[in-house]
Motif scaffolding. Structure first.
Motif, short mmCIF file in Angstrom:
data_model
loop_
_atom_site.label_atom_id
_atom_site.label_comp_id
_atom_site.label_asym_id
_atom_site.label_seq_id
_atom_site.Cartn_x
_atom_site.Cartn_y
_atom_site.Cartn_z
N ARG A 1 0.84 -1.20 0.00
CA ARG A 1 0.00 0.00 0.00
C ARG A 1 0.88 1.25 0.00
N TRP A 2 0.30 2.34 -0.48
CA TRP A 2 0.93 3.65 -0.31
C TRP A 2 0.88 4.02 1.16
N ILE A 3 1.83 4.82 1.62
CA ILE A 3 1.90 5.14 3.04
C ILE A 3 1.59 6.62 3.28
N THR A 4 1.30 6.95 4.54
CA THR A 4 1.06 8.34 4.94
C THR A 4 2.13 8.85 5.89
N SER A 5 3.00 7.95 6.39
CA SER A 5 4.07 8.33 7.32
C SER A 5 5.16 7.28 7.30
N VAL A 6 6.39 7.70 7.58
CA VAL A 6 7.49 6.74 7.71
C VAL A 6 7.18 5.73 8.82
N PHE A 7 6.40 6.13 9.80
CA PHE A 7 6.05 5.23 10.89
C PHE A 7 5.34 3.98 10.36
N ASP A 8 4.56 4.13 9.29
CA ASP A 8 3.82 2.98 8.74
C ASP A 8 4.75 1.82 8.42
N LEU A 9 5.92 2.12 7.86
CA LEU A 9 6.83 1.07 7.41
C LEU A 9 7.47 0.34 8.59
N PHE A 10 7.93 1.10 9.59
CA PHE A 10 8.53 0.46 10.76
C PHE A 10 7.47 -0.33 11.54
N GLU A 11 6.25 0.18 11.58
CA GLU A 11 5.19 -0.54 12.29
C GLU A 11 4.83 -1.83 11.56
N GLU A 12 4.81 -1.80 10.22
CA GLU A 12 4.56 -3.02 9.46
C GLU A 12 5.65 -4.05 9.73
N ASN A 13 6.90 -3.61 9.80
CA ASN A 13 8.00 -4.54 10.09
C ASN A 13 7.73 -5.30 11.38
N ALA A 14 7.33 -4.56 12.42
CA ALA A 14 7.10 -5.18 13.73
C ALA A 14 5.86 -6.07 13.71
N ARG A 15 4.85 -5.69 12.93
CA ARG A 15 3.59 -6.41 12.94
C ARG A 15 3.65 -7.70 12.13
N TYR A 16 4.41 -7.70 11.04
CA TYR A 16 4.34 -8.82 10.11
C TYR A 16 5.52 -9.79 10.18
N PHE A 17 6.68 -9.34 10.67
CA PHE A 17 7.89 -10.14 10.50
C PHE A 17 8.50 -10.54 11.85
N PRO A 18 8.61 -11.83 12.11
CA PRO A 18 9.32 -12.27 13.33
C PRO A 18 10.80 -11.93 13.23
N ALA A 19 11.43 -11.80 14.38
CA ALA A 19 12.84 -11.42 14.42
C ALA A 19 13.71 -12.52 13.86
N LEU A 20 14.69 -12.15 13.04
CA LEU A 20 15.73 -13.08 12.62
C LEU A 20 16.93 -13.02 13.55
N LEU A 21 17.25 -11.81 14.04
CA LEU A 21 18.42 -11.61 14.90
C LEU A 21 17.97 -10.87 16.16
N PRO A 22 17.38 -11.57 17.13
CA PRO A 22 16.82 -10.90 18.31
C PRO A 22 17.88 -10.50 19.34
#
Length: 489
Positions: A264-285
């Motif tokens: 999707r198109w975004i409205t803030s840089v926050f959208d991208l970092f929030e998607e990272n946390a919401r969709y992707f489990p940690a590879l290097l915790p």
């Protein structure tokens, strides 16, 4: 993912703590976006170039540690494979002769590095995928020595639970399996950085997504992989598959890939970092000691280490970057769709085209992303990767046209306008955008030149043809003449 990490085994507690820290970093980041002053005096441009190392015969050579010791410069670093190195060029202004200076800096540093590499039997090649690379060159034993690569390899395969399946159907067909992520090292790119303000970030990211397809069509330089002729920019599907943590069943469930265009198109840089946390489990915790809330409350700028490390393991084609430089935070759009090469002149032309467009499209009265679906932008990327300048791409107001027509009729004039707004010297502007124009008029990219050069060698064995073509490619690369002027023989 440039951060060094130790070799270690992660526990369930590590993963829980890391998730909590990422979410705490997200909260602090949101507060900073509301309250903090991010560095943004004038837009700045910087880049990274990944290169391949070959021997005198044009074959991959596993000597990046020796080459880096010989170069002995801090702006050079390892990459995933032992046949890769990377150079980082710090952001700078393009005003006046800035574009010419940027090109000269790249040429000087690459020439110096080539001289030093020669002392240990290596040569540098700027190309999207090294044509002579063999399947036997990419295995766990050819990962670079840095522990972060071994750890990342272990974590991706732990998430998958099975070997990587590489399947690319182009002019020919490749299907194989890999027991490490080293095939990703075949992908060597040009990464363009643009520093922007928080307020302008969403518009800049959306614009970068919209032009990803035309960028790839114009710069395609990866037609061969493991001896097969595949897509014009095979690097795109290869990278998508070589870091995929999903087995077939998770793909069928719609789990998102880690190499991701987005959705999707975004409205803030926050959208991208929030998607990272919401969709992707940690590879290097890996958790830092820093408490970002406490740092911010004391008037300091937090590094947000967990947030940035996690962001480095989600491989967006346009990636958001948060960094702290001299105590001040800043944001960048990292454009990752382009292959390296063929020449420094071509690299500079690709950069000028991108930076020119990015000075105009984000600020249009009717932004492109309000007139174009996100799915169309993604379709454009894959069509361009498959077919290069012959790809048919969608653009508002034009409908579906060839990539070369879109660039010549619509995008090149906008890039010209954008470089004027940057204050780029007219001579540099015309020379660099003239390279873009001539590629479109002649239909010649790095990919089409490689294919024509191999065809011109006639009926000799494929790998030998690729080897001879690679040596000729290297000769032309060192002349710094743009690829549309290269003879095929």
């Amino acid at each position: 993912m440039g951060r060094d990490v130790p070799a270690m085994v992660f526990s369930r507690e590590d993963r829980r703590r890391y998730r909590d820290k990422v979410r705490r970093c997200l909260d602090v980041f949101a507060q900073m976006l509301r309250e903090s002053r991010f560095e943004f005096d004038r837009p700045k441009a910087g880049l990274e170039i990944e290169l391949n190392l070959v021997d005198d015969r044009g074959e991959a050579t596993m000597r990046n540690s020796e080459v880096l010791r010989a170069i002995a410069e801090p702006d050079w670093a390892t990459e995933l494979g032992q046949f890769n190195v990377e150079i980082n060029v710090l952001p700078q202004s393009l005003e006046g002769d800035g574009a010419a200076r940027l090109e000269q800096v790249i040429r000087d540093r690459l020439n110096h590095a080539e001289e030093r590499a020669n002392t240990v039997g290596g040569h540098m090649v700027m190309v999207g995928i090294l044509p002579t690379l063999r399947e036997g060159d990419v295995h766990e034993g050819t990962l670079s020595a840095n522990p972060r690569y071994k750890l990342l390899n272990e974590q991706i395969f732990a998430a998958r639970g099975e070997d990587l399946h590489l399947s690319i159907e182009g002019d020919e067909f490749l299907e194989t399996y890999a027991d490490s992520i080293t095939p990703e090292a075949a992908c060597t790119s040009l990464q363009l950085h643009l520093q922007v303000s928080p307020e302008a970030f969403a518009a800049n990211w959306n614009a970068a997504q919209a032009i990803a397809g035309p960028q790839v069509a114009l710069a395609a330089n990866s037609p061969f992989l493991f001896g097969r002729r595949l897509w014009q920019e095979t690097r795109i599907p290869l990278f998508e598959q070589a870091t995929d943590t999903r087995p077939v069943e998770l793909k069928a469930q719609g789990v998102r890939p880690r190499v991701w265009f987005g959705e999707r198109w975004i409205t803030s840089v926050f959208d991208l970092f929030e998607e990272n946390a919401r969709y992707f489990p940690a590879l290097l915790p890996l958790c830092d000691e820093e408490d970002p809330r406490e740092e911010l409350s004391r008037g300091n700028i937090p590094a947000l280490g967990e947030l940035t490390l996690h962001n480095g393991t989600v491989y967006r084609w346009n990636r958001p970057v948060y960094a702290v430089v001299d105590g001040t935070p800043h944001l960048r759009v990292e454009n990752r769709v382009l292959p390296a090469g063929p020449s420094v002149a071509d690299v500079a032309a690709n950069a000028a085209f991108y930076y020119g467009l990015m000075r105009v499209l984000p600020y249009a009265e009717r932004p492109i992303w309000t007139r174009m679906s996100f799915a169309a932008a993604e379709d454009n990327l894959h069509a361009a990767a498959r077919h290069g300048l012959d790809a048919r791409l969608y653009w508002p107001g034009l409908g579906e046209v060839t990539a070369s027509e879109l660039i010549l009729r619509r995008l090149l004039p906008l890039a010209h306008e954008g470089l004027d707004l940057w204050g780029v010297d007219p001579g540099s502007r015309d020379r660099l955008l003239g390279i873009v124009e001539q590629r479109c008029l002649t239909g010649t990219t790095g990919a089409s030149w490689q294919i024509a050069a191999v065809d011109a060698l006639g009926g000799i064995e494929r790998h030998e043809a690729l080897r001879r073509m690679t040596l000729r490619y290297i000769e032309h690369m060192h002349t710094n003449e743009p690829v549309h002027t290269w003879p095929s023989l």
